[in-house]
Design an enzyme around this catalytic site. Sequence first.
Site, PDB file in Angstrom:
ATOM      1  N   SER A  42       0.853  -1.212   0.186  1.00  0.00           N
ATOM      2  CA  SER A  42       0.112  -0.102  -0.054  1.00  0.00           C
ATOM      3  C   SER A  42       0.927   1.079  -0.152  1.00  0.00           C
ATOM      4  O   SER A  42       1.986   1.231   0.238  1.00  0.00           O
ATOM      5  CB  SER A  42      -0.857  -0.160   1.070  1.00  0.00           C
ATOM      6  OG  SER A  42      -0.129   0.354   2.477  1.00  0.00           O
ATOM      7  N   VAL A  44       0.980   4.100   1.571  1.00  0.00           N
ATOM      8  CA  VAL A  44       1.191   4.687   2.739  1.00  0.00           C
ATOM      9  C   VAL A  44       2.370   3.953   3.634  1.00  0.00           C
ATOM     10  O   VAL A  44       3.310   4.368   4.124  1.00  0.00           O
ATOM     11  CB  VAL A  44      -0.150   4.989   3.645  1.00  0.00           C
ATOM     12  CG1 VAL A  44       0.425   5.403   5.145  1.00  0.00           C
ATOM     13  CG2 VAL A  44      -0.855   6.060   3.144  1.00  0.00           C
ATOM     14  N   CYS A  45       2.145   2.573   3.539  1.00  0.00           N
ATOM     15  CA  CYS A  45       3.010   1.452   4.270  1.00  0.00           C
ATOM     16  C   CYS A  45       4.475   1.651   3.440  1.00  0.00           C
ATOM     17  O   CYS A  45       5.236   1.793   4.129  1.00  0.00           O
ATOM     18  CB  CYS A  45       2.418   0.138   4.195  1.00  0.00           C
ATOM     19  SG  CYS A  45       0.876  -0.035   4.983  1.00  0.00           S
ATOM     20  N   GLY A  46       4.195   1.675   2.159  1.00  0.00           N
ATOM     21  CA  GLY A  46       5.602   1.726   1.455  1.00  0.00           C
ATOM     22  C   GLY A  46       6.496   3.171   1.954  1.00  0.00           C
ATOM     23  O   GLY A  46       7.693   3.017   2.228  1.00  0.00           O
TER      24      GLY A  46
END
Length: 155
Positions: A42, A44-46
Amino acid sequence: MILEKGTSAPDFELHSTPDQKLKRSDFLGKNLILVFYPADWSPVCGDQVALYNEMLSIFHKYKADILGISVDSSWCHDAFMADRKLHYPLLADFNPKGDVSKKYGVYNEENGTSKRALFVIDKEGTIQWSYLSPDGINPGADGIIDALEELNKNS
């Protein structure tokens, strides 16, 4: 409910690669940052895991290691780590799904992922700071640094 300051951090053993496991107790004697996040790929996670990768030398100055945890499989983590050139372990809270996330109070029952949460654990295994962020917002590193500075003052 997310586990809070003063709580003994639950031990766990999760796959860091398809054939290797790490335990929380492996890090006793060091400060530990746990980063729970929803999913490897995702946006944001990246961004979040990449930020922490860039900050590894700062975390190490505080004698802190960092572990990322999501419900993705270790195979997924391997591909994600290679793609993002990450230099810290991502652990698979995959089977039983979300077991460790549940122990820390950060499992999202609605969508079956880990919530976006941060924990700073001291050398003795006690949570010294925790933070639950909205899934769509990168919490950054300021809270982590503040918690590590506080630990440094008290040691």
